[in-house]
Structures are given as C-alpha cells and as structure tokens.
Design an enzyme around this catalytic site. Structure first.
Site, PDB file in Angstrom:
ATOM      1  N   TYR A 120       2.495   8.856 -32.290  1.00 46.88           N
ATOM      2  CA  TYR A 120       3.617   8.061 -32.725  1.00 46.88           C
ATOM      3  C   TYR A 120       3.630   6.657 -31.917  1.00 46.88           C
ATOM      4  O   TYR A 120       3.736   5.577 -32.458  1.00 46.88           O
ATOM      5  CB  TYR A 120       4.694   8.799 -32.919  1.00 46.88           C
TER       6      TYR A 120
ATOM      7  N   SER B 160       9.786   0.756 -33.691  1.00 52.43           N
ATOM      8  CA  SER B 160      10.764   1.839 -33.112  1.00 52.43           C
ATOM      9  C   SER B 160      10.774   1.340 -31.798  1.00 52.43           C
ATOM     10  O   SER B 160      10.075   0.798 -30.873  1.00 52.43           O
ATOM     11  CB  SER B 160       9.842   3.171 -33.226  1.00 52.43           C
TER      12      SER B 160
HETATM   13  N1  LIG Z   1      14.879   7.611 -37.805  1.00 54.94           N
HETATM   14  C1  LIG Z   1      14.963   7.046 -36.658  1.00 54.94           C
HETATM   15  O1  LIG Z   1      15.509   7.787 -35.608  1.00 54.94           O
HETATM   16  C2  LIG Z   1      13.784   6.255 -36.612  1.00 54.94           C
HETATM   17  C3  LIG Z   1      13.833   5.477 -35.108  1.00 54.94           C
HETATM   18  C4  LIG Z   1      12.972   4.431 -35.014  1.00 54.94           C
HETATM   19  C5  LIG Z   1      11.874   4.034 -35.899  1.00 54.94           C
HETATM   20  N2  LIG Z   1      12.094   4.843 -36.975  1.00 54.94           N
HETATM   21  C6  LIG Z   1      11.102   4.172 -38.143  1.00 54.94           C
HETATM   22  O2  LIG Z   1      11.804   3.789 -39.521  1.00 54.94           O
HETATM   23  C7  LIG Z   1      10.936   4.003 -40.395  1.00 54.94           C
HETATM   24  C8  LIG Z   1      11.680   4.773 -41.524  1.00 54.94           C
HETATM   25  O3  LIG Z   1      11.937   6.041 -40.897  1.00 54.94           O
HETATM   26  P1  LIG Z   1      13.035   7.061 -41.352  1.00 54.94           P
HETATM   27  O4  LIG Z   1      13.876   7.332 -40.343  1.00 54.94           O
HETATM   28  O5  LIG Z   1      13.748   6.335 -42.470  1.00 54.94           O
HETATM   29  O6  LIG Z   1      12.086   8.118 -41.822  1.00 54.94           O
HETATM   30  P2  LIG Z   1      12.340   9.212 -43.317  1.00 54.94           P
HETATM   31  O7  LIG Z   1      11.503   9.902 -43.073  1.00 54.94           O
HETATM   32  O8  LIG Z   1      13.667   9.339 -43.644  1.00 54.94           O
HETATM   33  O9  LIG Z   1      11.544   8.095 -44.458  1.00 54.94           O
HETATM   34  C9  LIG Z   1      10.173   7.816 -44.324  1.00 54.94           C
HETATM   35  C10 LIG Z   1       9.880   7.620 -45.823  1.00 54.94           C
HETATM   36  O10 LIG Z   1       8.342   7.235 -45.584  1.00 54.94           O
HETATM   37  C11 LIG Z   1       7.630   7.760 -46.812  1.00 54.94           C
HETATM   38  N3  LIG Z   1       6.294   7.751 -46.505  1.00 54.94           N
HETATM   39  C12 LIG Z   1       5.724   8.557 -45.214  1.00 54.94           C
HETATM   40  N4  LIG Z   1       4.335   8.372 -45.401  1.00 54.94           N
HETATM   41  C13 LIG Z   1       4.185   7.388 -46.317  1.00 54.94           C
HETATM   42  C14 LIG Z   1       2.918   6.955 -46.937  1.00 54.94           C
HETATM   43  N5  LIG Z   1       1.930   7.206 -46.361  1.00 54.94           N
HETATM   44  N6  LIG Z   1       2.948   6.127 -47.775  1.00 54.94           N
HETATM   45  C15 LIG Z   1       4.186   5.868 -48.436  1.00 54.94           C
HETATM   46  N7  LIG Z   1       5.469   6.404 -48.060  1.00 54.94           N
HETATM   47  C16 LIG Z   1       5.385   7.164 -47.020  1.00 54.94           C
HETATM   48  C17 LIG Z   1       8.307   9.242 -46.734  1.00 54.94           C
HETATM   49  O11 LIG Z   1       7.759   9.889 -47.969  1.00 54.94           O
HETATM   50  C18 LIG Z   1       9.684   8.852 -46.689  1.00 54.94           C
HETATM   51  O12 LIG Z   1      10.546   8.616 -47.810  1.00 54.94           O
HETATM   52  C19 LIG Z   1       9.620   4.701 -39.807  1.00 54.94           C
HETATM   53  O13 LIG Z   1       8.520   3.756 -39.650  1.00 54.94           O
HETATM   54  C20 LIG Z   1      10.125   5.387 -38.746  1.00 54.94           C
HETATM   55  O14 LIG Z   1       9.064   5.131 -37.695  1.00 54.94           O
HETATM   56  C21 LIG Z   1      12.757   5.785 -37.500  1.00 54.94           C
END
Ligand SMILES: NC(=O)c1ccc[n+]([C@@H]2O[C@H](COP(=O)([O-])OP(=O)(O)OC[C@H]3O[C@@H](n4cnc5c(N)ncnc54)[C@H](O)[C@@H]3O)[C@@H](O)[C@H]2O)c1
Length: 251
Positions: free
Chosen positions: A160, A147
């Site tokens: 986080y 991130s």
């Molecule tokens: N959306 C953003 O703005 C953003 C920005 C920077 C980084 N990220 C990172 O991108 C990645 C994906 O985020 P996203 O935005 O798609 O989030 P999201 O919440 O849409 O998807 C995350 C998925 O991970 C799954 N998950 C959570 N804990 C889990 C576990 N213990 N075992 C298996 N699956 C698990 C959830 O069920 C969900 O389907 C994350 O690592 C997040 O930190 C997201």
C-alpha cells in the site's frame, strides 16, 4: 449510457454552504460507489457538475460505468463512452484504491503488483486514456487520492505504502508534463470513516483518533470538499500541490 442527472446525496444536497461553482462542468470519479469517491461524486454533482461514476461492479443509476482502473483497454472504452456524450472532460478524480497490510515476507509478486496496478498505475492509465478530452477542456483538473501513508512510514504496509508514494510521484511528474491545459494535484487523507477504514479494529481507530490533533477520524464529505475546491476555478493557480486532509495527524 444515458444522461439524466441523479440527485446528490442528502449530505451534499442538504449543505447550505455548497455553491454551484462547477455548473456546466463534466467530471469522472473512480471508486464512486463507496467512501471518498462516492462523497466526491455527490459533492461535485451538488456543485453543478455532470458526474460519471466509475467503479468495479455495475450499479443502478445514470452515468454509472463498470470498469477496472488497472485495465488500459477498459479505460479506452470509458473514453469512448464519455466522448459519445461530451467532447471535453473538466474533472477527473482518481479515488479507486485498495488497502491491505503485509510485510515483504507476506507479499507475493502478484499481491505486490496488484497494489501497484490499482493504486499507482490505475490513475496514470485513466489520465492517459482521457487526456485528449481533458486537454480539450482547456482548464481541466485531476485530483489523485493518495494517503497519509505517502507522507510518512508505518508498519506492515509495504504494498500500500509503495503504491501511494508512487502515486505521489506520478502526480508531481504529471503536473509538470500536462500544464498548462491540465492541473494535477494530490491529496493525502488521514483515517476517514469509510468501508476501507473498517479494516482497522475499533481499538486502532480510537487510538488514531486520540493521536489526531482534531481528536477524531475524518468524514468522507470533508475530503470531498477539498476535492471540489481543487477541481474548481478557486484553485486555478494550484497544480502539483499536496494537500493533507487528516485532522493534523501528519503535522
Ligand atoms: N478511508 C481512509 O481512511 C483512507 C485514507 C487515506 C487514503 N484513502 C484512499 O482513498 C481512496 C478511497 O478510499 P475509500 O476509503 O473511499 O475506500 P472504499 O473501499 O470505501 O472505496 C474504494 C472504491 O474503489 C473501488 N475500487 C477498488 N479497486 C478498483 C478497481 N480496480 N477499479 C475500479 N474501482 C475500484 C471499490 O470498489 C470501492 O468502491 C483510496 O484510494 C484510498 O487508498 C482512504
């Protein structure tokens, strides 16, 4: 575990610029039921890969795996499942993650540990369990989704931020340790339009969009495109790298 292909999302399937550079590859994507993970799974599939989709809850569809990434015994079962279908794994995308705000005072040891367990330990455990399959592929690629919060500091996100900085460090350590058979790269999305981003108020989202040089938040498909590049032979000399996909907000 069955092996019929499921169709890629309309967004990935309908994009005429997507080629078939991952034909014949096998991939596993964590967090594949939502957001960036789902878009990545769709994109890899659209490029020809056979994709296992892992997430917490069971889901309808082919090659869906329910597992908690923070659980090493679950990962061992996942490795068995995949090994039953294929001797090698070419691509691992660690996208599963949790987000939440909280200061030192607000975190309990348990809540702090949960960030560490899912966001930092989870990818490492997955790589550990799948390493024999990845090594056997000879030219495997791991993409860890960190991130922008692992590049700079922001308020009230101790758990986080710490976990994502840890994942950044682990990515560099593993890039060195697992070469030359396995490339390990780390990506740093800015605010991306997924359910996770919905934790931020609409006001905060538009403030971030305004402060972003490209003047908008990102789409999960834009992160997926970078993941597919790093997974492919187009990135054959890239390991230990750090790629921001953030509209320039960290520039
Ligand atoms: N959306 C953003 O703005 C953003 C920005 C920077 C980084 N990220 C990172 O991108 C990645 C994906 O985020 P996203 O935005 O798609 O989030 P999201 O919440 O849409 O998807 C995350 C998925 O991970 C799954 N998950 C959570 N804990 C889990 C576990 N213990 N075992 C298996 N699956 C698990 C959830 O069920 C969900 O389907 C994350 O690592 C997040 O930190 C997201």
């Amino acid at each position: 575990m069955v092996s019929d292909p499921s169709p890629p999302s309309a967004a990935a399937a309908g994009n005429p610029s997507i080629g078939r550079r991952l034909e014949g590859r096998t991939a596993l994507v964590t967090g594949a039921l939502s957001g960036i993970g789902q878009a990545a799974a769709d994109r890899l599939e659209a490029e020809g890969a056979r994709v296992f989709r892992l997430d917490l809850s069971p889901a309808e569809g082919e090659r869906r795996i329910a597992a908690d990434v923070s659980d090493l015994s679950a990962w061992r079962q996942v490795a068995e499942l995949i090994r039953a279908e294929t001797p090698t794994l070419d691509i691992l995308v660690n996208s599963a993650g949790i987000f939440g705000l909280g200061s030192l005072a607000e975190h309990s040891a348990e809540s702090f540990y949960r960030f560490f367990a899912v966001n930092q330990l989870g990818p490492a455990l997955g790589i550990k369990a799948l390493l024999p399959l990845l090594r056997r592929a000879g030219n495997a690629s791991v993409v860890n989704v960190a991130s922008g919060a692992a590049l700079f500091g922001f308020d009230n996100a101790l758990g986080y931020m710490s976990s994502k900085w840890g994942l950044r460090g682990a990515s560099r350590a593993l890039a060195r340790e697992l070469a030359p058979e396995v490339r390990v790269n780390c990506i740093f999305p800015g605010l991306i339009d997924t359910p996770m981003a919905g934790i931020n108020s609409a006001e905060r989202q538009s403030d971030i969009a305004e402060r972003t040089p490209l003047k908008r938040i990102g789409r999960p498909e834009e992160v997926a495109a970078a993941i597919a590049f790093l997974a492919s032979d187009d990135a054959s000399y890239i390991t230990g790298s750090e790629l921001t996909i953030d509209g320039g907000i960290c520039a």
